[in-house]
Design a protein around this motif. Structure first.
Motif, PDB file in Angstrom:
ATOM      1  N   HIS A   1       6.034  55.170 -14.056  1.00 44.92           N
ATOM      2  CA  HIS A   1       4.735  54.665 -13.632  1.00 44.92           C
ATOM      3  C   HIS A   1       4.932  53.347 -12.914  1.00 44.92           C
ATOM      4  O   HIS A   1       5.831  52.579 -13.226  1.00 44.92           O
ATOM      5  CB  HIS A   1       3.772  54.504 -14.814  1.00 44.92           C
ATOM      6  CG  HIS A   1       4.211  53.494 -15.822  1.00 44.92           C
ATOM      7  ND1 HIS A   1       3.793  52.195 -15.803  1.00 44.92           N
ATOM      8  CD2 HIS A   1       5.058  53.593 -16.882  1.00 44.92           C
ATOM      9  CE1 HIS A   1       4.338  51.525 -16.816  1.00 44.92           C
ATOM     10  NE2 HIS A   1       5.114  52.346 -17.474  1.00 44.92           N
TER      11      HIS A   1
ATOM     12  N   TYR B   1      -0.722  55.376 -21.612  1.00 48.61           N
ATOM     13  CA  TYR B   1      -1.273  54.895 -20.351  1.00 48.61           C
ATOM     14  C   TYR B   1      -1.072  55.988 -19.315  1.00 48.61           C
ATOM     15  O   TYR B   1      -0.203  56.856 -19.451  1.00 48.61           O
ATOM     16  CB  TYR B   1      -0.566  53.614 -19.885  1.00 48.61           C
ATOM     17  CG  TYR B   1       0.918  53.610 -20.158  1.00 48.61           C
ATOM     18  CD1 TYR B   1       1.798  54.417 -19.435  1.00 48.61           C
ATOM     19  CD2 TYR B   1       1.443  52.821 -21.179  1.00 48.61           C
ATOM     20  CE1 TYR B   1       3.147  54.433 -19.713  1.00 48.61           C
ATOM     21  CE2 TYR B   1       2.805  52.840 -21.463  1.00 48.61           C
ATOM     22  CZ  TYR B   1       3.644  53.643 -20.721  1.00 48.61           C
ATOM     23  OH  TYR B   1       4.986  53.669 -21.004  1.00 48.61           O
ATOM     24  N   PRO B   2      -1.870  55.983 -18.254  1.00 47.64           N
ATOM     25  CA  PRO B   2      -1.695  57.006 -17.218  1.00 47.64           C
ATOM     26  C   PRO B   2      -0.493  56.689 -16.329  1.00 47.64           C
ATOM     27  O   PRO B   2      -0.166  55.525 -16.098  1.00 47.64           O
ATOM     28  CB  PRO B   2      -3.000  56.918 -16.418  1.00 47.64           C
ATOM     29  CG  PRO B   2      -3.454  55.503 -16.598  1.00 47.64           C
ATOM     30  CD  PRO B   2      -3.046  55.122 -18.004  1.00 47.64           C
ATOM     31  N   TYR B   3       0.151  57.721 -15.833  1.00 52.71           N
ATOM     32  CA  TYR B   3       1.258  57.558 -14.906  1.00 52.71           C
ATOM     33  C   TYR B   3       0.771  57.671 -13.469  1.00 52.71           C
ATOM     34  O   TYR B   3      -0.143  58.440 -13.174  1.00 52.71           O
ATOM     35  CB  TYR B   3       2.326  58.619 -15.154  1.00 52.71           C
ATOM     36  CG  TYR B   3       3.146  58.388 -16.389  1.00 52.71           C
ATOM     37  CD1 TYR B   3       4.268  57.568 -16.349  1.00 52.71           C
ATOM     38  CD2 TYR B   3       2.806  58.996 -17.593  1.00 52.71           C
ATOM     39  CE1 TYR B   3       5.032  57.358 -17.487  1.00 52.71           C
ATOM     40  CE2 TYR B   3       3.565  58.791 -18.727  1.00 52.71           C
ATOM     41  CZ  TYR B   3       4.672  57.974 -18.667  1.00 52.71           C
ATOM     42  OH  TYR B   3       5.417  57.759 -19.787  1.00 52.71           O
TER      43      TYR B   3
ATOM     44  N   HIS C   1      -0.751  67.767 -14.316  1.00 53.24           N
ATOM     45  CA  HIS C   1      -1.438  66.530 -14.737  1.00 53.24           C
ATOM     46  C   HIS C   1      -1.986  65.745 -13.545  1.00 53.24           C
ATOM     47  O   HIS C   1      -2.474  64.626 -13.734  1.00 53.24           O
ATOM     48  CB  HIS C   1      -0.477  65.663 -15.549  1.00 53.24           C
ATOM     49  CG  HIS C   1      -0.229  66.185 -16.930  1.00 53.24           C
ATOM     50  ND1 HIS C   1      -0.958  65.782 -18.022  1.00 53.24           N
ATOM     51  CD2 HIS C   1       0.657  67.105 -17.395  1.00 53.24           C
ATOM     52  CE1 HIS C   1      -0.533  66.426 -19.103  1.00 53.24           C
ATOM     53  NE2 HIS C   1       0.446  67.227 -18.750  1.00 53.24           N
TER      54      HIS C   1
END
Length: 206
Positions: A4, A37-39, A158
């Motif tokens: 990320h 957390y989002p990537y 995703h």
């Protein structure tokens, strides 16, 4: 294979998912699903075989297409990719702007590299006949490895973009372990990640 980019500077979470597209897909999908957390990006990275003369030993291959080279069917008339069978997909295309940034950073660092398709296979090529078959079907191919497509499938599920970076440790063709240069390839891969980090730093500043 998961990473990320932060607001100030890129950072990476490293997942050693295992050998082959299935293990890579499971590892990447699990990381994407369970991270706190989002990537912003998923990177499949490692060493692999290079198609001569396009990708010599010690060079880097940045994928402009991540191809499942054996996902399909053999027929009396030749190989059919899964798309021709009427279902699925065998190719993921990384963001062109991002691959351009990465190759630009590698060029600025003086690292030998090529922007080309990377083929994902479940069985590593070890004969001249198989090499000729793959080269005929994928004349622009730069490298062969075993994980990229699985990682790309997880990233797509995703909604996260994907890159693949391979350092060439051996030439695709008749199996000759004495000719492998794994140490040199790992050194090239480390240098390539420095270039990747530079490219992502520029992207995060814009």
């Amino acid at each position: 294979p998961a990473g990320h980019a932060g607001a100030a500077a890129p950072s990476f979470d490293v997942v050693a998912a295992g050998v082959g597209p299935a293990a890579a897909a499971v590892g990447a999908a699990t990381a994407l699903a369970t991270a706190p957390y989002p990537y912003d990006l998923v990177v499949s990275a490692g060493i692999g075989g290079g198609f001569a003369p396009r990708a010599p030993l010690g060079s880097l291959v940045v994928a402009d297409a991540i191809v499942a080279a054996d996902l399909g069917a053999d027929t009396p008339d030749g190989y059919l990719p899964v798309e021709d069978l009427g279902f699925g997909r065998s190719v993921h295309v990384p963001p062109a702007e991002l691959t351009a940034r990465v190759t630009g950073a590698l060029a600025a660092a003086g690292l030998p590299h090529v922007l080309a398709p990377v083929l994902t296979v479940s069985t590593v090529t070890g004969t001249a006949a198989r090499t000729a078959e793959l080269t005929a079907r994928h004349p622009r191919a730069g490298a062969e490895a075993m994980e990229g497509y699985g990682v790309a499938e997880a990233a797509a599920a995703h909604g996260v973009p994907v890159l693949e970076l391979r350092a060439v440790s051996n030439t695709v063709g008749p199996r000759d372990r004495a000719a492998w240069r794994i140490g040199e390839a790992l050194e090239a891969l480390s240098a390539g990640f420095a270039g990747l980090s530079s490219a992502l730093s520029v992207a995060s500043e814009e």
